[in-house]
Design a protein around this motif. Structure first.
Motif, PDB file in Angstrom:
ATOM      1  N   MET A 165       0.810  -1.210  -0.030  1.00 13.13           N
ATOM      2  CA  MET A 165      -0.005   0.041   0.105  1.00 13.13           C
ATOM      3  C   MET A 165       0.751   1.051   0.164  1.00 13.13           C
ATOM      4  O   MET A 165       0.701   2.150  -0.799  1.00 13.13           O
ATOM      5  CB  MET A 165      -0.978  -0.107   1.181  1.00 13.13           C
ATOM      6  CG  MET A 165      -1.719   1.328   1.358  1.00 13.13           C
ATOM      7  SD  MET A 165      -2.828   1.180   2.897  1.00 13.13           S
ATOM      8  CE  MET A 165      -1.549   1.283   4.281  1.00 13.13           C
ATOM      9  N   GLY A 193       2.248   2.478  -3.235  1.00 18.50           N
ATOM     10  CA  GLY A 193       1.238   2.807  -4.202  1.00 18.50           C
ATOM     11  C   GLY A 193       0.875   1.843  -5.077  1.00 18.50           C
ATOM     12  O   GLY A 193       0.177   2.172  -6.253  1.00 18.50           O
ATOM     13  N   TYR A 253      -5.804  -3.500   1.698  1.00 18.70           N
ATOM     14  CA  TYR A 253      -5.325  -3.236   3.050  1.00 18.70           C
ATOM     15  C   TYR A 253      -6.612  -3.420   3.892  1.00 18.70           C
ATOM     16  O   TYR A 253      -6.584  -4.045   4.869  1.00 18.70           O
ATOM     17  CB  TYR A 253      -4.455  -1.972   3.351  1.00 18.70           C
ATOM     18  CG  TYR A 253      -3.860  -1.690   4.753  1.00 18.70           C
ATOM     19  CD1 TYR A 253      -2.902  -2.513   5.171  1.00 18.70           C
ATOM     20  CD2 TYR A 253      -4.604  -1.076   5.482  1.00 18.70           C
ATOM     21  CE1 TYR A 253      -2.443  -2.254   6.627  1.00 18.70           C
ATOM     22  CE2 TYR A 253      -4.313  -0.934   6.946  1.00 18.70           C
ATOM     23  CZ  TYR A 253      -3.481  -1.324   7.438  1.00 18.70           C
ATOM     24  OH  TYR A 253      -2.745  -1.171   8.790  1.00 18.70           O
ATOM     25  N   ILE A 254      -7.585  -2.460   3.769  1.00 24.39           N
ATOM     26  CA  ILE A 254      -8.770  -2.417   4.332  1.00 24.39           C
ATOM     27  C   ILE A 254      -9.582  -3.525   4.495  1.00 24.39           C
ATOM     28  O   ILE A 254     -10.190  -4.229   5.506  1.00 24.39           O
ATOM     29  CB  ILE A 254      -9.520  -1.034   4.014  1.00 24.39           C
ATOM     30  CG1 ILE A 254      -8.799   0.306   4.199  1.00 24.39           C
ATOM     31  CG2 ILE A 254     -10.879  -1.138   4.682  1.00 24.39           C
ATOM     32  CD1 ILE A 254      -9.362   1.437   3.434  1.00 24.39           C
ATOM     33  N   LEU A 310      -6.366   5.542   8.610  1.00 28.24           N
ATOM     34  CA  LEU A 310      -6.334   4.083   8.131  1.00 28.24           C
ATOM     35  C   LEU A 310      -6.203   3.196   9.717  1.00 28.24           C
ATOM     36  O   LEU A 310      -5.725   3.953  10.543  1.00 28.24           O
ATOM     37  CB  LEU A 310      -5.156   3.680   7.333  1.00 28.24           C
ATOM     38  CG  LEU A 310      -5.202   4.071   6.035  1.00 28.24           C
ATOM     39  CD1 LEU A 310      -3.878   3.936   5.145  1.00 28.24           C
ATOM     40  CD2 LEU A 310      -6.050   3.178   5.199  1.00 28.24           C
ATOM     41  N   PRO A 311      -6.713   2.107   9.810  1.00 28.74           N
ATOM     42  CA  PRO A 311      -6.552   1.163  11.037  1.00 28.74           C
ATOM     43  C   PRO A 311      -5.238   0.631  11.114  1.00 28.74           C
ATOM     44  O   PRO A 311      -4.506   0.501  10.019  1.00 28.74           O
ATOM     45  CB  PRO A 311      -7.691  -0.011  10.720  1.00 28.74           C
ATOM     46  CG  PRO A 311      -7.693   0.134   9.122  1.00 28.74           C
ATOM     47  CD  PRO A 311      -7.546   1.231   8.616  1.00 28.74           C
ATOM     48  N   GLY A 331       4.858   6.969  -2.321  1.00 28.00           N
ATOM     49  CA  GLY A 331       5.850   6.940  -3.270  1.00 28.00           C
ATOM     50  C   GLY A 331       6.385   8.238  -3.549  1.00 28.00           C
ATOM     51  O   GLY A 331       7.719   8.419  -3.662  1.00 28.00           O
ATOM     52  N   VAL A 371      -1.491   8.432   2.942  1.00 29.98           N
ATOM     53  CA  VAL A 371      -1.876   7.516   1.688  1.00 29.98           C
ATOM     54  C   VAL A 371      -3.409   7.345   1.646  1.00 29.98           C
ATOM     55  O   VAL A 371      -3.901   7.123   0.640  1.00 29.98           O
ATOM     56  CB  VAL A 371      -1.121   6.104   1.597  1.00 29.98           C
ATOM     57  CG1 VAL A 371       0.234   6.077   1.448  1.00 29.98           C
ATOM     58  CG2 VAL A 371      -1.391   5.251   2.996  1.00 29.98           C
ATOM     59  N   ASP A 384      -1.717  -0.279  -4.146  1.00 35.60           N
ATOM     60  CA  ASP A 384      -2.904  -0.657  -3.445  1.00 35.60           C
ATOM     61  C   ASP A 384      -4.063   0.403  -3.550  1.00 35.60           C
ATOM     62  O   ASP A 384      -4.197   1.148  -2.646  1.00 35.60           O
ATOM     63  CB  ASP A 384      -2.839  -1.236  -2.158  1.00 35.60           C
ATOM     64  CG  ASP A 384      -4.275  -1.739  -1.445  1.00 35.60           C
ATOM     65  OD1 ASP A 384      -5.103  -1.673  -2.029  1.00 35.60           O
ATOM     66  OD2 ASP A 384      -4.139  -1.940  -0.421  1.00 35.60           O
ATOM     67  N   GLU A 385      -4.688   0.258  -4.807  1.00 35.29           N
ATOM     68  CA  GLU A 385      -5.535   1.641  -5.043  1.00 35.29           C
ATOM     69  C   GLU A 385      -6.783   1.768  -3.933  1.00 35.29           C
ATOM     70  O   GLU A 385      -7.071   0.928  -3.645  1.00 35.29           O
ATOM     71  CB  GLU A 385      -6.231   1.462  -6.604  1.00 35.29           C
ATOM     72  CG  GLU A 385      -6.470   2.620  -7.207  1.00 35.29           C
ATOM     73  CD  GLU A 385      -6.996   2.566  -8.641  1.00 35.29           C
ATOM     74  OE1 GLU A 385      -7.509   3.670  -9.029  1.00 35.29           O
ATOM     75  OE2 GLU A 385      -7.208   1.528  -9.170  1.00 35.29           O
ATOM     76  N   TYR A 386      -6.759   3.017  -3.574  1.00 33.50           N
ATOM     77  CA  TYR A 386      -7.749   3.358  -2.708  1.00 33.50           C
ATOM     78  C   TYR A 386      -7.427   2.625  -1.253  1.00 33.50           C
ATOM     79  O   TYR A 386      -8.456   2.347  -0.519  1.00 33.50           O
ATOM     80  CB  TYR A 386      -9.166   3.145  -2.995  1.00 33.50           C
ATOM     81  CG  TYR A 386      -9.787   3.948  -4.351  1.00 33.50           C
ATOM     82  CD1 TYR A 386      -9.686   5.313  -4.587  1.00 33.50           C
ATOM     83  CD2 TYR A 386     -10.006   3.018  -5.386  1.00 33.50           C
ATOM     84  CE1 TYR A 386      -9.937   5.825  -5.450  1.00 33.50           C
ATOM     85  CE2 TYR A 386     -10.343   3.807  -6.732  1.00 33.50           C
ATOM     86  CZ  TYR A 386     -10.247   5.117  -6.430  1.00 33.50           C
ATOM     87  OH  TYR A 386     -10.503   5.777  -7.842  1.00 33.50           O
ATOM     88  N   CYS A 387      -6.437   2.027  -1.115  1.00 40.83           N
ATOM     89  CA  CYS A 387      -5.904   1.276   0.258  1.00 40.83           C
ATOM     90  C   CYS A 387      -6.965   0.086   0.315  1.00 40.83           C
ATOM     91  O   CYS A 387      -7.180  -0.404   1.340  1.00 40.83           O
ATOM     92  CB  CYS A 387      -5.840   2.036   1.527  1.00 40.83           C
ATOM     93  SG  CYS A 387      -4.838   3.586   1.196  1.00 40.83           S
ATOM     94  N   THR A 406      -2.911   7.388  -2.664  1.00 44.59           N
ATOM     95  CA  THR A 406      -1.891   6.400  -2.616  1.00 44.59           C
ATOM     96  C   THR A 406      -0.541   6.458  -3.277  1.00 44.59           C
ATOM     97  O   THR A 406       0.025   5.810  -2.937  1.00 44.59           O
ATOM     98  CB  THR A 406      -2.732   5.013  -3.322  1.00 44.59           C
ATOM     99  OG1 THR A 406      -3.195   5.180  -4.485  1.00 44.59           O
ATOM    100  CG2 THR A 406      -3.716   4.249  -2.352  1.00 44.59           C
ATOM    101  N   GLN A 407      -0.372   7.609  -3.899  1.00 44.88           N
ATOM    102  CA  GLN A 407       0.690   8.143  -4.556  1.00 44.88           C
ATOM    103  C   GLN A 407       1.592   8.702  -3.433  1.00 44.88           C
ATOM    104  O   GLN A 407       2.774   9.086  -3.734  1.00 44.88           O
ATOM    105  CB  GLN A 407       0.814   8.785  -5.679  1.00 44.88           C
ATOM    106  CG  GLN A 407       0.019   7.947  -6.884  1.00 44.88           C
ATOM    107  CD  GLN A 407       0.511   6.506  -6.931  1.00 44.88           C
ATOM    108  OE1 GLN A 407       1.659   6.300  -7.136  1.00 44.88           O
ATOM    109  NE2 GLN A 407      -0.493   5.535  -7.004  1.00 44.88           N
TER     110      GLN A 407
END
Lengths: 266, 266
Positions: free
Chosen positions: A243, A246, A254-255, B203-204, B174, B166, A248-251, B170-171
């Protein structure tokens, strides 16, 4: 990241016993657990069975493919064992591995070039283990040349820089990381892969070291890894690093993993 | 890695209360814990006290330096608060921070150029937050130019790429990593520094993300970080990454920390 599940290896006592007893249920369960945890390939290795290796590897291929709908990573230094395992494998296996050692190279090149498969190219030359970044890049480049000349596309080649312990030489981490970075830059489209655990040989709290080495490898461009996908801490590190890099689009991944209880801080 | 202990910040309720009550024992203990855990600088921030900030920051400087024999990181966006805190600081402080915002730059340049200190140069321009790698490198380069023209050596400049979440874009991971790498490559001898926690905003399991972001930053050349050195998991990640990057001869620091019970896998 392409994940190769490493658990079905007869160097582990319980796996060896299950192979010895042809306990297909146990082997199947280990395969299923790794598939559910996110493996893209399941590694099978029967190296400890020595002269019975080919037979045991074939049994593992059939047993694992009866349990999960995934391609396998056929793991042996023996061209004969790999060739025989390929015959019973359904789909496109990953061959682990080819190297610059003449006998291995000459026996395997015609086989792997003849049919669709993924190939791990180990940065091992005829005479010695690689030490520097330059040696790894040189051996990796030669293997890429051999394989692409036979028509293997770059996308199916996985260069393994060969991880050596930092306890033996503290420059060995940087040597592998530098090789990953240069090979990914010089051959766009190629993959790099490694096992993690050699890096921490001889040191305490090895899982911590392996996990942070994976993150460092990912920072240098590693695109595949041979690891235990059921190790929650390791996978949490992998998912968060992916993530942060970069990928993992929109995280989302991960979520989603967090919601499934797979992201842990302990 | 140069470690700046971040805990003495009045945005934390207990620190704010201790400053309000002039509880020098409590503040001293937090300073001592961070020093024992490996901090090279102790950050002091009294930003929440608004018009009393200068007075509270001076009290913090004197209180912390009575407890530990370390230089402090004087942390304020206010040139006036920083200038007054420098007057009571013993030794060579780290000034956190200067930026390209005209008022801040013009007020601080003559002060920091006039005496030996370390300077955090925040990649913030007059008008907007940076977004891309290129914008960060551009602002960082201009700050380095301003400081070196005034005689500040590269080794005393710490460029902060300004970490953004992020979860927003998400960029952003990077972008910070790329900026760290390019600034370290283009200005040999300069330092890069960042706080970690912004990266995981929204984020969690934020500590997991922050920890792996630190390892990724180190892979890209980060030489200093503002963090909580009493966080054992974070420091274990830092020590193992530093070893894996070849910065720990004979793995001595890692093994010593292990023997002191500081290396933990949970």
């Amino acid at each position: 990241m392409i994940i190769v599940g490493e658990k079905i290896n007869t160097s582990r006592t319980r796996i060896a016993a299950a192979v010895e007893n042809q306990d297909s249920h146990f082997i199947g369960q280990i395969a299923i657990q790794q598939a559910q945890a996110g493996a893209h390939f399941i590694d099978v290795n029967a190296g400890t069975f020595l002269e019975r290796e080919s037979e045991c590897l074939r049994w593992l291929v059939e047993t694992v493919q009866n349990a999960v709908d995934l391609p396998l990573c056929l793991d042996s230094p023996s061209p004969q064992a790999l060739t025989e395992a390929m015959k019973v494998h359904r789909g496109e296996p990953m061959i682990n591995s080819i190297s610059l050692e003449t006998e291995r190279l000459e026996a395997l090149l015609p086989v792997v070039a003849g049919q669709p498969c993924h190939i791990v190219a180990l940065c091992m030359a005829q005479t010695s283990m690689p030490s520097t970044v330059a040696e790894r890049v040189e051996v990796g480049s030669q293997l890429i040349k051999h394989l692409t000349e036979r028509g293997v596309p770059l996308e199916r080649i996985y260069v393994d820089p060969l991880i050596q312990p930092v306890s033996v030489d503290t420059q060995m981490g940087g040597a592998a990381l530098g090789a990953i970075q240069r090979i990914m830059a010089e051959f766009p489209g190629v993959n790099t892969i490694c096992g993690l655990s050699n890096i921490s040989f001889g040191l305490p709290v090895r899982r911590l070291i392996n996990r942070n080495f994976l993150v460092l490898c990912m920072a240098h461009g590693l695109s595949a890894a041979i690891l235990d996908p059921t190790d929650k801490q390791l996978m949490a590190a992998l998912l968060s690093a992916d993530m942060l890099l970069g990928n993992d689009e929109y995280c989302e991944k991960y979520i989603e993993a967090y919601q499934q209880g797979l992201i842990t801080d302990r």
